[in-house]
Each structure stands twice: as C-alpha cells, then as structure tokens.
Design a protein around this motif. Structure first.
Motif, PDB file in Angstrom:
ATOM      1  N   LEU A  41       0.851  -1.226   0.021  1.00 25.19           N
ATOM      2  CA  LEU A  41       0.032   0.010  -0.078  1.00 25.19           C
ATOM      3  C   LEU A  41       0.758   1.203   0.014  1.00 25.19           C
ATOM      4  O   LEU A  41       0.636   2.195  -0.735  1.00 25.19           O
ATOM      5  CB  LEU A  41      -0.940  -0.045   1.256  1.00 25.19           C
ATOM      6  CG  LEU A  41      -1.882   1.235   1.319  1.00 25.19           C
ATOM      7  CD1 LEU A  41      -2.710   1.643   0.168  1.00 25.19           C
ATOM      8  CD2 LEU A  41      -2.590   0.951   2.753  1.00 25.19           C
ATOM      9  N   ILE A  42       1.937   1.350   0.884  1.00 25.24           N
ATOM     10  CA  ILE A  42       2.782   2.631   1.048  1.00 25.24           C
ATOM     11  C   ILE A  42       3.553   2.660  -0.461  1.00 25.24           C
ATOM     12  O   ILE A  42       3.590   3.751  -1.114  1.00 25.24           O
ATOM     13  CB  ILE A  42       3.776   2.409   2.082  1.00 25.24           C
ATOM     14  CG1 ILE A  42       2.817   2.419   3.542  1.00 25.24           C
ATOM     15  CG2 ILE A  42       4.845   3.445   2.120  1.00 25.24           C
ATOM     16  CD1 ILE A  42       3.595   2.287   4.703  1.00 25.24           C
ATOM     17  N   LEU A  43       4.108   1.537  -1.027  1.00 25.58           N
ATOM     18  CA  LEU A  43       4.670   1.742  -2.408  1.00 25.58           C
ATOM     19  C   LEU A  43       3.832   2.383  -3.360  1.00 25.58           C
ATOM     20  O   LEU A  43       4.040   3.180  -4.161  1.00 25.58           O
ATOM     21  CB  LEU A  43       5.266   0.459  -2.660  1.00 25.58           C
ATOM     22  CG  LEU A  43       6.470  -0.247  -1.949  1.00 25.58           C
ATOM     23  CD1 LEU A  43       6.836  -1.674  -2.366  1.00 25.58           C
ATOM     24  CD2 LEU A  43       7.507   0.396  -1.966  1.00 25.58           C
ATOM     25  N   ALA A  44       2.492   1.836  -3.282  1.00 22.50           N
ATOM     26  CA  ALA A  44       1.590   2.347  -4.355  1.00 22.50           C
ATOM     27  C   ALA A  44       1.213   3.828  -4.205  1.00 22.50           C
ATOM     28  O   ALA A  44       1.420   4.512  -5.270  1.00 22.50           O
ATOM     29  CB  ALA A  44       0.238   1.464  -4.215  1.00 22.50           C
ATOM     30  N   MET A  45       1.108   4.135  -2.645  1.00 19.79           N
ATOM     31  CA  MET A  45       0.779   5.544  -2.518  1.00 19.79           C
ATOM     32  C   MET A  45       2.072   6.688  -3.011  1.00 19.79           C
ATOM     33  O   MET A  45       2.009   7.541  -3.323  1.00 19.79           O
ATOM     34  CB  MET A  45       0.184   5.662  -1.250  1.00 19.79           C
ATOM     35  CG  MET A  45      -0.846   5.155  -0.690  1.00 19.79           C
ATOM     36  SD  MET A  45      -2.488   5.856  -2.007  1.00 19.79           S
ATOM     37  CE  MET A  45      -2.691   7.305  -1.466  1.00 19.79           C
ATOM     38  N   ASP A  46       3.095   6.185  -2.669  1.00 16.92           N
ATOM     39  CA  ASP A  46       4.442   6.782  -2.972  1.00 16.92           C
ATOM     40  C   ASP A  46       4.541   7.200  -4.366  1.00 16.92           C
ATOM     41  O   ASP A  46       5.038   8.088  -4.661  1.00 16.92           O
ATOM     42  CB  ASP A  46       5.659   6.006  -2.432  1.00 16.92           C
ATOM     43  CG  ASP A  46       6.866   6.640  -2.443  1.00 16.92           C
ATOM     44  OD1 ASP A  46       7.064   7.841  -1.965  1.00 16.92           O
ATOM     45  OD2 ASP A  46       7.778   6.206  -3.094  1.00 16.92           O
ATOM     46  N   LYS A  47       3.914   6.370  -5.321  1.00 20.63           N
ATOM     47  CA  LYS A  47       4.324   6.358  -6.697  1.00 20.63           C
ATOM     48  C   LYS A  47       3.048   7.602  -7.121  1.00 20.63           C
ATOM     49  O   LYS A  47       3.296   8.027  -8.369  1.00 20.63           O
ATOM     50  CB  LYS A  47       3.804   5.176  -7.425  1.00 20.63           C
ATOM     51  CG  LYS A  47       4.804   4.058  -7.472  1.00 20.63           C
ATOM     52  CD  LYS A  47       4.785   3.025  -8.463  1.00 20.63           C
ATOM     53  CE  LYS A  47       5.854   2.154  -8.454  1.00 20.63           C
ATOM     54  NZ  LYS A  47       5.411   0.897  -7.825  1.00 20.63           N
ATOM     55  N   VAL A  48       2.352   7.760  -6.431  1.00 20.17           N
ATOM     56  CA  VAL A  48       1.232   8.918  -6.974  1.00 20.17           C
ATOM     57  C   VAL A  48       1.205  10.139  -6.030  1.00 20.17           C
ATOM     58  O   VAL A  48       0.302  11.111  -6.176  1.00 20.17           O
ATOM     59  CB  VAL A  48      -0.445   8.210  -6.962  1.00 20.17           C
ATOM     60  CG1 VAL A  48      -0.362   7.235  -8.145  1.00 20.17           C
ATOM     61  CG2 VAL A  48      -0.598   7.752  -5.674  1.00 20.17           C
ATOM     62  N   ASP A  49       2.093  10.427  -5.326  1.00 21.32           N
ATOM     63  CA  ASP A  49       2.260  11.636  -4.471  1.00 21.32           C
ATOM     64  C   ASP A  49       2.556  12.768  -4.960  1.00 21.32           C
ATOM     65  O   ASP A  49       2.953  13.111  -6.337  1.00 21.32           O
ATOM     66  CB  ASP A  49       3.153  11.347  -3.341  1.00 21.32           C
ATOM     67  CG  ASP A  49       4.318  11.566  -3.690  1.00 21.32           C
ATOM     68  OD1 ASP A  49       4.968  11.351  -4.890  1.00 21.32           O
ATOM     69  OD2 ASP A  49       5.415  11.822  -2.797  1.00 21.32           O
ATOM     70  N   SER A  50       2.239  13.810  -4.319  1.00 23.11           N
ATOM     71  CA  SER A  50       2.568  15.245  -4.797  1.00 23.11           C
ATOM     72  C   SER A  50       3.460  16.120  -3.924  1.00 23.11           C
ATOM     73  O   SER A  50       3.301  17.156  -3.783  1.00 23.11           O
ATOM     74  CB  SER A  50       1.395  16.089  -5.311  1.00 23.11           C
ATOM     75  OG  SER A  50       1.703  17.030  -6.084  1.00 23.11           O
ATOM     76  N   SER A  51       4.602  15.297  -3.453  1.00 24.94           N
ATOM     77  CA  SER A  51       5.205  15.922  -2.365  1.00 24.94           C
ATOM     78  C   SER A  51       6.744  16.092  -3.126  1.00 24.94           C
ATOM     79  O   SER A  51       6.992  16.024  -4.198  1.00 24.94           O
ATOM     80  CB  SER A  51       5.665  14.889  -1.357  1.00 24.94           C
ATOM     81  OG  SER A  51       6.814  14.021  -1.642  1.00 24.94           O
ATOM     82  N   VAL A  52       7.582  17.144  -2.534  1.00 28.54           N
ATOM     83  CA  VAL A  52       8.963  17.430  -2.676  1.00 28.54           C
ATOM     84  C   VAL A  52       9.871  16.529  -2.269  1.00 28.54           C
ATOM     85  O   VAL A  52      11.023  16.639  -2.547  1.00 28.54           O
ATOM     86  CB  VAL A  52       9.139  19.008  -2.220  1.00 28.54           C
ATOM     87  CG1 VAL A  52       8.255  19.926  -2.771  1.00 28.54           C
ATOM     88  CG2 VAL A  52       9.162  18.663  -0.539  1.00 28.54           C
TER      89      VAL A  52
END
Ligand code: SAM
Length: 396
Positions: A150-161
């Motif tokens: 789940l974390i790997l999947a969310m990391d791929k669509v984030d909008s962070s710096v």
C-alpha cells in the motif's frame, strides 16, 4: 542488485553494489542494518546470502523489514489478496480529510489555504484499503506485506517534494494516476533474520554480528529549515499514520502528526547543537555507538550534506584507535579513493573539495596500537584495490 523502497532522503540505493563489494573479502555472515530506513541495504545483504537484522525507530521501516526479511510466503499467495484490495470501492475517511485534494485545474491548494499530498480519488482508495487490510490479514507478517504494498503504491502517486513537510503547489503529473497495489518483490530464504524497532542505543548492547552497517541522519545543514522539521519522523509522518491507522491529531500547514511536531525532540543523531566543548552532539553519539557495538566490523556511511564534518568523524576514529579504511565516492566524477586516516590527508582536503561526496568508513572493531602515521591517499577506480588496502591494513 535490485531492491525496493519508497523515495527517501538518504536512501543508499545507489551505493549498494559498492558496499557489498567492499565487505566481500571479510567473510561476513551476520549483518545489522542499524538505521535501516527503506531496508534497501538489508534487502541487498539478504539477497547475497547473509543473515540480516534490521533496526530503525520508524514503525514503517519495521513493517518493510517484516515484509522483506521475515515473510516466507510466495508472491502467488499474495496476488489474489492484492487483486481483491485493488478492486474494493474507495470511501471518504480520515486520510481523505487530511491529505486529499481536488484536481482544481492543476492547483493543489484547497480552500483552507493548505496544499495536499494526494488527489482525492487516491486517498479514498487509501481509506478503504487501509481498513480492509486489518479485516483480512491473517497475521502480523501478512499485514506487513500488504501495508508495504500500500505504501509503495501511494508513494508512486504523491505530490510531495520528496518528504512530507511540504507539498507541491501545483499537482505533480503522477498525482493524476490511479494508485495500484502490487505484490512487493519478496525475497524468500531459510535464514533467521530479525527485525527491531528501537533506538539504536537500546539495541547494540544486546546483539552480536559480524558487520554493523550504520547510516545515521547526521542532522541537517539546511540553515533555512527549522531543525525540528528536518527530522526523519517528521519527514515521513504519513507512512507512520498509515501503519498505525491511529488517526492522530494533526498540526501545521502540512498536517503533521502532533507527536512529530516542532515541540517534540528528535533523535540524538538529528541533534544540531554543539556540546560544551564546541563539538556537535551527533559526533559524540557516533563515537559512543562505535564503542558500544559488538561487531567485528562496522561500516559507517557518511555524506557531506549533514552538520557533522568529515574531519570531525576522522577525529573520532583517531581517538578510538581502530583500523579504518575509507572509501570516497564522487558520483559525478565516478572516482573512488581509499585511504587511512592521516593528518596529511586532513590538511589537504578537509572542508575544501569535499561537498556532495559519499563515504564508507570500514572500521575493524579491535583496538590497535596504531596512533597515526602518514598513509598516503590512493585514488582508485576498482574495488579490487579497496581489497588490497584492507589487506595492507591487516583486516582479517
Ligand atoms: C539516512 S536514513 C537511513 C537510510 C537507509 N540506509 C536507506 O537506505 O533507506 C537514517 C535513518 O535513521 C533512523 N533513526 C534516526 N535516529 C535513530 C535512532 N536513534 N535509532 C535508530 N534509528 C534511528 C531514521 O528513522 C532514518 O530512517
């Protein structure tokens, strides 16, 4: 050496082949990755046949460790579960409320003036999947494999710096994609690996390994950022909230967890102050850590982006009177050098040509009578020469 992890400040992904090669001549079986973060270093050592112990204060690092080190079930077992999780309908919950935003013609700033980390279509999936994982996971390890996915999947669509104390003003293109879980790249073997989530000082006295690999934070040299924010717990607070699913009170513009807010003190390795002798506290901590470690060898990672200077680390090693071979890596120039500590070297390079370089200090724990001598600097471009250097120093 393929490993898997989130985007992480200080990730050692790029130096893995060099690290493995550096310690290859040393007949090492057990390895402690004492500040494991993404666990990429631990994954690489596991893949090369070692028995590995991971440790990090971060709960999500423990979850990753359980996934990559402790899981014994094959990918085929997890595939149907991941397929099921990908299909469940999204729902608006705590994560959507705290971190989800509308596309807003490209702007990630919501009506309250705050920027958001993800688009709502993805946080709704996060809300639904996070709860379902607790419903269906049969045990702790299974839960950790699914949370890692789940974390790997969310990391791929984030909008962070790249960290979670500020988000982009305009949505990153990847934020428009729909998150999709995949089975993590699991590594299965029969070794008895272990995973810890402790302050390193609460662990080192209790375990013995052939090699301890230390990659501590070293504070930050970013003068523009309040030191309390430049901390790992603060930088990656949402991964913590996903693991714990505890819906904590949030503070500040980035909606950080209250327990990683500006008033909560961080790790001693992130301490930016000096002691009464004018030495950085982090340097004192490194000395104590090396002294307290039960290992034949220690590899200390260091780069010049932190507060601790290279010279200060060398001073510590000198005081400890242990054999040490230092590998310097300059990615841009693709040069490596290995050397032993020496005043001559210090005078030549300290603080001058040393920005943006990575170092590996290979230390043999046994005390020696070496106090100081004029080892010359050897510019090398192969790791074979690093092995020669180890032999010259009498590493066994
Ligand atoms: C530079 S990062 C390690 C990166 C890791 N080698 C990788 O490749 O992903 C430093 C890590 O130290 C952890 N940490 C900070 N203080 C610690 C302490 N006192 N004991 C254990 N871990 C600590 C942080 O949570 C962070 O993950």
């Amino acid at each position: 050496m393929e490993t898997q992890g989130i985007k992480y400040t200080g990730s050692k992904r790029k130096i893995l082949p060099i690290l493995l090669e550096l310690v290859r001549p040393l007949n090492i079986r057990t390895v402690l990755d004492g500040f494991s973060g993404t666990t990429r270093v631990a994954q690489a050592f596991k893949k090369s046949g070692h028995t590995v112990y991971t440790n990090d204060v971060a709960v999500w690092s423990k979850i990753f460790g359980e996934c990559y080190l402790l899981n014994k079930k094959p990918a085929s077992y997890y595939q149907p579960i991941v397929d099921h999780l990908n299909k469940i309908p999204g729902k608006y919950g705590w994560f959507s409320e705290s971190y989800g935003g509308r596309p807003n013609s490209g702007s990630a700033v919501e009506k309250d003036g705050k920027k958001r980390m993800w688009q709502l279509h993805n946080t709704k999936k996060l809300d639904a999947i996070r709860d379902e994982i607790d419903n269906i996971a049969k045990n702790k390890i299974e839960r950790s494999v699914l949370l890692t996915s789940l974390i790997l999947a969310m990391d791929k669509v984030d909008s962070s710096v790249g960290h979670q104390v500020s988000y982009l003003r305009r949505w990153a293109p990847r934020a428009y994609n729909t998150m999709k879980m995949e089975v993590p790249r699991l590594i299965i073997d029969n070794n008895k690996h272990k995973v810890y989530q402790k302050d390193i000082f609460d662990l080192v006295g209790d375990i013995e390994v052939d090699l301890a690999y230390y990659d501590p934070p070293y504070g930050s040299s970013n003068e523009l950022m309040p030191p309390s924010r430049v901390r790992y717990a603060s930088y990656y607070h949402i991964w913590q909230s996903i693991c714990l699913n505890d819906k904590p009170k949030l503070v500040g513009v980035a909606n950080r967890r209250e327990d990683v807010g500006d008033t909560v003190s961080g790790s001693i390795f992130e301490e930016y102050k000096k002691n009464l002798d004018g030495q950085y506290i982090v340097i004192e901590a490194i000395k104590k850590l090396i002294e307290n470690t039960n290992a034949k060898y220690i590899v200390l990672s260091y780069n010049n982006n932190g507060r601790a200077t290279f010279g200060a680390i060398l001073d510590v090693l000198k005081k400890l009177r242990m054999k040490c071979s230092i590998l310097e890596m300059d990615y841009k120039k693709n040069v490596m050098a290995t050397m032993a500590w020496t005043n001559e070297w210090l005078n030549n390079t300290n603080g001058k040509d040393s920005r943006n370089k990575e170092y590996l200090f290979l230390i043999q724990k046994a005390k020696t009578n070496i106090i100081n001598s004029n080892f010359e600097i050897k510019k090398i471009n192969t790791l074979e020469l690093a092995a020669v250097h180890q032999r010259e120093l009498g590493f066994k």
